[in-house]
Scaffold this active site. Structure first.
Site, PDB file in Angstrom:
ATOM      1  CG  ASP A 192      -0.193   0.028   2.527  1.00 48.78           C
ATOM      2  OD1 ASP A 192       0.879  -0.611   2.608  1.00 48.78           O
ATOM      3  OD2 ASP A 192      -0.667   0.655   3.484  1.00 48.78           O
ATOM      4  NE  ARG A 196       0.776   4.212   6.338  1.00 43.55           N
ATOM      5  CZ  ARG A 196      -0.009   4.683   5.381  1.00 43.55           C
ATOM      6  NH1 ARG A 196       0.240   5.856   4.835  1.00 43.55           N
ATOM      7  NH2 ARG A 196      -1.044   3.985   4.938  1.00 43.55           N
ATOM      8  CD  GLU A 198      -0.417   0.641   6.594  1.00 39.86           C
ATOM      9  OE1 GLU A 198      -1.504   0.178   6.284  1.00 39.86           O
ATOM     10  OE2 GLU A 198      -0.215   1.863   6.769  1.00 39.86           O
ATOM     11  CG  ASP A 205      -4.478  -0.467  -0.993  1.00 33.31           C
ATOM     12  OD1 ASP A 205      -5.156  -1.038  -0.133  1.00 33.31           O
ATOM     13  OD2 ASP A 205      -4.004   0.672  -0.834  1.00 33.31           O
ATOM     14  CD1 TRP A 263      -8.286  -4.213   2.121  1.00 35.18           C
ATOM     15  CD2 TRP A 263     -10.308  -3.372   1.678  1.00 35.18           C
ATOM     16  NE1 TRP A 263      -8.170  -2.839   2.037  1.00 35.18           N
ATOM     17  CE2 TRP A 263      -9.388  -2.303   1.772  1.00 35.18           C
ATOM     18  CE3 TRP A 263     -11.639  -3.079   1.401  1.00 35.18           C
ATOM     19  CZ2 TRP A 263      -9.761  -0.969   1.606  1.00 35.18           C
ATOM     20  CZ3 TRP A 263     -12.021  -1.747   1.239  1.00 35.18           C
ATOM     21  CH2 TRP A 263     -11.082  -0.716   1.340  1.00 35.18           C
ATOM     22  CD  GLU A 479      -2.394   5.704   2.117  1.00 36.35           C
ATOM     23  OE1 GLU A 479      -2.823   4.655   2.602  1.00 36.35           O
ATOM     24  OE2 GLU A 479      -1.677   6.495   2.739  1.00 36.35           O
TER      25      GLU A 479
END
Length: 589
Positions: A192, A196, A198, A205, A263, A479
């Site tokens: 994604d 950061r 993550e 996505d 998702w 994003e």
């Protein structure tokens, strides 16, 4: 510290400790299925500034995922000095590095110059997302060469298969930003974000961007591996995880991050898209039971066919217009109701599983899931769609979603399209969709004959818009709001050309508008056929005069035996053509 000569033959490694062996690991060691992660590009900074004594900011001019190669010697650094590199995507107003958006990611590398000669350093088991690099530890008040650091772009090394070029420089920049975004988020899995703390393979996505990524690069091996990851993360009851690979082993965590509409549906959508593009039935054979189990799970929890139960974290149409805070932008009206969103995806996954069964010649299953789709479709219309074509929530997203997933009956489709246009008008012709439904909106506008509105949205510079990002210096897709548009001819752009290296060969299109003439060049690979839509009107009765007006390679259309006119509608004419190169032209006046 680095031992002297450890890379040379004959080095005495007697002081090195032996590697520890864990004999409790019980996993098969298999060959890598997708392309390796490599340095695919190196970037020299475009500027360097000393913002305070001994602290330098390098600007790569492009947001990348990767690391920096640092070249240092005694002229710019004292021996045994610690050199610290901090990475970020933006600068503060005072020119210093902005890192708040990195959350807990340190994005920091440290090196120590051991001796006076020139040395090159770079990390190996990490990467960062950045455009700017803060360097501390170098000598102050010196003119640093731009090549002191080199930005090394890391990505799974997938071959580029698509190209795009138009007469609009900002549109060209948008395509480059999309390509950079894809490259920056292809570190073995489709992530994604690269910056950061993550960097996870979020499935929502991935499914939204899947088809675009395939047009841009050869993703066959990449997705074959990722689809295996998806199955590995599937919960025993059938739910797919929110992100893949799934890092949590505990049952409660798995339950918390699994089974979310759109998702989890990536576990059905991505394998189907890969099959459609690469015609590899093995993907479906291996994955079919997994996809079937997922749809059966949703059905078992929602016998009335409206998906309200077991929706996990229910992210809905992520980052839709209701998350935007701007003075002249509506505060609400962008978020599609969650049952509408979820049920639409339930229907779509049931439809795709039925299609998988059909390809695999599982007749009973094909009939079962085709009927399930029709039943969900009927329930969707009964529950959410009014007689005037109004869908609960009256959102751009809801209309685009229902139209794109073929949930609307033909007799009411024009009313739904009209309501979608009115929903855009309420937002002063600005998008309020989230990242799941933005591509659907653009597709349905062009499909329904509103190509002019699609181009108005594409070329808009108002906030929020794609060109607003470009005007504010974006080098990748933000994003907070993105998507992709399939171009169709429109006079607001007088030329577009692009190509796609498909499994059959290169498919290319090049069209342009003159003052009153339209030209279209097409290349169709061997052993394939194509449908070509020309932006002109031949009328219901096609006579010899009409055929003469359309030329192919400067000859009347009817003289080419490889072309036949299939149908003509207001505003477009569809041709069926065999493989080869074609040059169409006609007068639009």
């Amino acid at each position: 510290k680095e031992p002297n000569g450890w890379l040379k033959e004959g080095f005495n490694d007697i002081q090195w400790e032996n590697a520890s062996i864990d004999d409790k690991v019980n996993r098969d060691l298999v060959a890598q299925m997708n392309q390796p992660i490599r340095i695919v590009k190196e970037i020299t900074p475009i500027s360097v500034n000393e913002i305070k004594e001994g602290q330098y900011i390098f600007n790569l001019g492009q947001n990348i995922a990767g690391w920096c190669k640092l070249s240092i010697n005694k002229n710019i650094c004292e021996p045994n000095t610690t050199i610290t590199l901090r990475h970020g995507e933006m600068l503060k107003e005072d020119g210093s590095l902005y890192t708040k958006n990195l959350r807990f990611a340190k994005a920091t590398d440290k090196f120590i110059l051991k001796e006076n000669k020139m040395r090159e350093y770079h990390p190996h088991f990490t990467y960062h997302g950045f455009q700017y690099v803060e360097v501390n530890g170098l000598k102050p008040n010196i003119d640093l060469p731009l090549g002191t650091i080199i930005g090394c772009v890391l990505a799974s090394d997938c071959e580029t298969t698509g190209s795009f070029e138009s007469s609009n420089s900002k549109l060209n920049k948008l395509w480059k930003n999309i390509l950079w975004t894809q490259r920056d988020n292809m570190i073995s899995v489709p992530t994604d974000c690269p910056q950061r703390n993550e960097r996870m393979g979020w499935m929502g996505d991935a499914q939204v961007f899947c088809q675009t990524s395939i047009y841009n690069m050869d993703m066959a091996a990449f997705y074959t591996k990722f689809i295996q990851d998806i199955r590995d993360g599937q919960v025993k009851d059938g739910r797919y995880p929110d992100f893949v690979p799934h890092p949590y082993k505990g049952r409660s965590k798995r339950r918390l991050f699994s089974g979310v509409p759109a998702w989890a549906d990536a576990g059905v959508i991505i394998p189907w898209q890969v099959y459609l593009n690469y015609n590899d039935k093995r993907i479906l054979k291996v994955h079919y039971n997994s996809a079937k189990k997922y749809v059966d799970y949703i059905h078992s929890k929602n016998k009335n066919l409206i998906w309200k139960k077991s929706t996990g974290n229910s992210y809905n149409d992520w980052l839709n217009g209701d998350t935007i805070k701007s003075q002249d932008y509506p505060e609400s009206g962008g978020s599609v109701p969650k049952p509408v969103f979820a049920t639409a995806y339930f229907a779509n996954s049931a439809r795709l599983v039925g299609k998988m069964a059909q390809v695999l010649r599982k007749k009973k299953d094909a009939e079962k899931y085709a009927k399930l789709f029709e039943d969900i479709r009927d329930k969707f219309n009964t529950e959410f769609v009014k007689e005037n074509g109004m869908i609960d929530g009256d959102t751009q997203a809801g209309y685009a979603l229902a139209l794109n997933f073929n949930l609307i009956h033909d007799d009411i489709r024009p009313d739904v399209v009209r309501n979608m246009i009115n929903a855009l008008k309420k937002y002063d012709w600005r998008i309020s969709t989230g990242f799941c439904t933005t591509p659907m909106l653009m597709k349905e506008l062009t499909k329904s004959g509103y190509n002019d509105i699609a181009y108005q949205l594409l070329l808009s510079e108002k906030f929020p818009s794609w060109f607003y990002m470009i005007n504010n210096g974006a080098t990748t897709m933000w994003e907070r709001w993105d998507g992709y548009v399939k171009p169709k001819p429109n006079k607001s752009i007088n030329r577009i050309k692009g190509s796609y290296d498909s499994i059959h060969g290169r498919i290319s299109v090049d069209w342009k508008y003159g003052d009153s003439q339209f030209n279209l060049r097409i290349c169709i690979p061997t052993n394939t056929t194509a449908k070509v839509y020309l932006p002109t009107v031949l009328g219901k009765d096609i006579d010899k005069k009409d055929l003469i007006n359309i030329m192919e390679s400067k000859k009347p259309l009817k003289t080419n035996p490889n072309i036949r006119i299939q149908k003509s509608k207001i505003g477009k004419t569809m041709l069926h053509i065999e493989s080869g190169e074609y040059d169409f032209s006609f007068d639009l006046s």
